[in-house]
Design a protein around this motif. Structure first.
Motif, mmCIF file in Angstrom:
data_model
loop_
_atom_site.group_PDB
_atom_site.id
_atom_site.type_symbol
_atom_site.label_atom_id
_atom_site.label_comp_id
_atom_site.label_asym_id
_atom_site.label_seq_id
_atom_site.Cartn_x
_atom_site.Cartn_y
_atom_site.Cartn_z
ATOM 1 N N TYR A 107 0.817 -1.207 0.000
ATOM 2 C CA TYR A 107 0.000 0.000 0.000
ATOM 3 C C TYR A 107 0.860 1.270 0.000
ATOM 4 C CZ TYR A 107 -3.805 -3.198 0.943
ATOM 5 O OH TYR A 107 -4.716 -4.222 0.837
ATOM 6 N N PRO A 108 0.317 2.368 -0.525
ATOM 7 C CA PRO A 108 1.089 3.621 -0.580
ATOM 8 C C PRO A 108 1.553 4.071 0.795
ATOM 9 C CG PRO A 108 -0.888 3.776 -1.931
ATOM 10 C CD PRO A 108 -1.009 2.501 -1.158
ATOM 11 N N ARG A 109 2.635 4.837 0.794
ATOM 12 C CA ARG A 109 3.178 5.334 2.059
ATOM 13 C C ARG A 109 2.190 6.260 2.754
ATOM 14 N NH1 ARG A 109 8.935 8.535 3.018
ATOM 15 N NH2 ARG A 109 8.808 8.547 5.289
ATOM 16 N N ALA A 110 1.618 7.200 2.023
ATOM 17 C CA ALA A 110 0.646 8.138 2.581
ATOM 18 C C ALA A 110 -0.752 7.638 2.229
ATOM 19 C CB ALA A 110 0.874 9.539 2.015
ATOM 20 N N VAL A 111 -1.278 6.763 3.059
ATOM 21 C CA VAL A 111 -2.565 6.142 2.776
ATOM 22 C C VAL A 111 -3.452 6.279 4.003
ATOM 23 C CG1 VAL A 111 -1.808 3.857 3.571
ATOM 24 C CG2 VAL A 111 -3.680 4.018 1.906
ATOM 25 N N ALA A 112 -4.751 6.427 3.763
ATOM 26 C CA ALA A 112 -5.696 6.533 4.874
ATOM 27 C C ALA A 112 -5.645 5.277 5.729
ATOM 28 C CB ALA A 112 -7.108 6.756 4.324
ATOM 29 N N GLN A 113 -5.750 5.475 7.056
ATOM 30 C CA GLN A 113 -5.725 4.367 8.005
ATOM 31 C C GLN A 113 -7.128 4.119 8.557
ATOM 32 O OE1 GLN A 113 -2.898 2.603 8.831
ATOM 33 N NE2 GLN A 113 -1.767 3.798 7.297
ATOM 34 N N PRO A 114 -7.494 2.846 8.759
ATOM 35 C CA PRO A 114 -6.759 1.651 8.377
ATOM 36 C C PRO A 114 -6.745 1.447 6.863
ATOM 37 C CG PRO A 114 -8.908 1.055 9.268
ATOM 38 C CD PRO A 114 -8.773 2.532 9.451
ATOM 39 N N MET A 115 -5.774 0.677 6.376
ATOM 40 C CA MET A 115 -5.557 0.510 4.936
ATOM 41 C C MET A 115 -6.557 -0.484 4.342
ATOM 42 S SD MET A 115 -1.380 0.412 4.896
ATOM 43 C CE MET A 115 -1.248 -0.876 6.130
ATOM 44 N N ARG A 116 -7.317 0.009 3.384
ATOM 45 C CA ARG A 116 -8.294 -0.839 2.698
ATOM 46 C C ARG A 116 -7.684 -1.456 1.439
ATOM 47 N NH1 ARG A 116 -13.840 0.587 2.643
ATOM 48 N NH2 ARG A 116 -13.645 0.736 0.378
ATOM 49 N N GLU A 117 -8.268 -2.545 1.007
ATOM 50 C CA GLU A 117 -7.766 -3.216 -0.190
ATOM 51 C C GLU A 117 -7.775 -2.306 -1.411
ATOM 52 O OE1 GLU A 117 -9.273 -6.738 2.337
ATOM 53 O OE2 GLU A 117 -9.957 -4.689 1.920
ATOM 54 N N ASP A 118 -8.763 -1.407 -1.493
ATOM 55 C CA ASP A 118 -8.861 -0.563 -2.677
ATOM 56 C C ASP A 118 -7.863 0.600 -2.675
ATOM 57 O OD1 ASP A 118 -10.006 1.073 -0.780
ATOM 58 O OD2 ASP A 118 -12.026 1.031 -1.653
ATOM 59 N N ALA A 119 -6.982 0.652 -1.670
ATOM 60 C CA ALA A 119 -5.918 1.656 -1.669
ATOM 61 C C ALA A 119 -4.745 1.250 -2.549
ATOM 62 C CB ALA A 119 -5.418 1.893 -0.241
ATOM 63 N N LEU A 120 -4.745 0.018 -3.014
ATOM 64 C CA LEU A 120 -3.652 -0.471 -3.855
ATOM 65 C C LEU A 120 -3.499 0.383 -5.109
ATOM 66 C CD1 LEU A 120 -1.564 -2.794 -4.230
ATOM 67 C CD2 LEU A 120 -3.309 -3.968 -5.584
#
Length: 323
Positions: A107-120
């Motif tokens: 997942y990206p470094r700057a990603v919304a938490q918690p990390m969802r599968e669609d953040a890929l």
């Protein structure tokens, strides 16, 4: 059922192998000396000879930040070769069922938490382990592509930070949990009054016991195809596997210190980098399908430390264990 577990000597592969054996499956394994997974011809011949029913692809070149920074070429090359050879040759041998194990670093470094599968693939990766992350993303897309084109049933699970018996306690190339266990153990053994840890201690990390990961992996592998497909998408087929809660590095250090018997001072060097401030997986998709972890963090750390004492720190034992 004959199941080939690639990477059975690693922490996760070993746990999955044990669970499969408990269930009555015939587990097929090969050491690296017996089968080099980066050798396409050797992998082809193995699948042609063994006639397995399913594959669990847990083999990978793994390591912490130092190892990823030092050996980026090895991390991307070896992992790509392993994935390509195993997935393709499994397909050529008409193995219709496969489970690929990835990593939360996809997942990206700057990603919304918690990390969802669609953040890929929605942002820039963490630079320190980008080669490894790219290889793991390629593995997911490899499975998806074979499913789309050939109708195979190749699934992917993305674990959070794992720990437990069989972990790698190397003083330089280990992840944070085993590294802390070793450092605090040695400090307590040697009567050291202070242990210094890089960073401020404020970053948060999630930890999942390897036995829970093994159970989750087989849970996903056993899901009826219609259930799996109804909870995923053709271009978003991977499933997160996490504990559901995270702790600060400071809290983790204090827990490990207590478990190992270290009574000195824990000092955090805020001049050193913290890395990503939080990495928590969104495992709601898997939870909704009926799976949840069972090993409480404190109990898991105690069990892991006991394994370390027996297998790594005991007289006559090697300085590292695991992969």
């Amino acid at each position: 059922m004959r199941v080939y577990v690639a990477g059975h000597r690693g922490m996760v592969g070993g746990a999955i192998s044990r669970k499969l054996t408990e269930r009555g499956a015939e587990v097929v394994t090969r050491t690296h000396a017996e089968l080099d997974l980066s050798d396409q011809v050797a992998v082809r011949d193995f699948f042609a000879a063994e006639k397995v029913d399913a594959v669990v692809l847990a083999a990978a070149k793994v390591g912490g930040i130092h190892a990823n920074n030092t050996y980026p070429a090895e991390f991307i090359y070896e992992n790509l070769m392993i994935e390509c050879n195993v997935v393709h040759q499994a397909f050529k041998a008409d193995v219709r069922k496969l489970l690929f194990l990835g990593s939360s670093c996809i997942y990206p470094r700057a990603v919304a938490q918690p990390m969802r599968e669609d953040a890929l693939l929605t942002g820039v990766l963490e630079p320190t382990n980008e080669p490894y992350a790219i290889a793991k993303i390629a593995g997911i897309k490899l499975c998806e592509s074979y499913n789309r084109q050939y109708g195979t049933d190749y699934r992917s699970v993305m674990p959070t930070n794992l720990y437990g018996p069989g972990d790698n306690f190397h003083p330089e190339n280990s992840h944070v949990m085993p590294a802390l266990i070793r450092r605090f153990h040695e400090a307590a053994r040697d009567g050291v009054s202070e242990v210094a840890i890089w960073g401020s201690g404020t970053p948060r990390r999630e930890f999942l016991h390897v036995d829970d990961m093994a159970e989750a992996s087989l849970f996903v592998l056993d899901l009826p195809l219609d259930v799996y497909e109804s909870n995923t998408e053709p271009m978003l087929s991977h499933i997160n596997v996490g504990y559901g809660e995270d702790v600060t590095i400071r809290e983790l250090a204090q827990l490990v210190a207590t478990v190992t018997g270290f009574t000195g001072e824990i000092v955090f060097d805020a001049s050193k980098p913290d890395g990503t401030m939080r990495k928590l997986m969104d495992s709601s998709r898997l939870n909704a399908m009926g799976w949840k972890p069972s090993v409480v963090l404190e109990n898991g750390v105690k069990e892991t430390y006991q394994w370390f004492l027996e297998q790594v720190a005991a007289p006559g034992q090697p300085a590292m264990a695991g992969h």
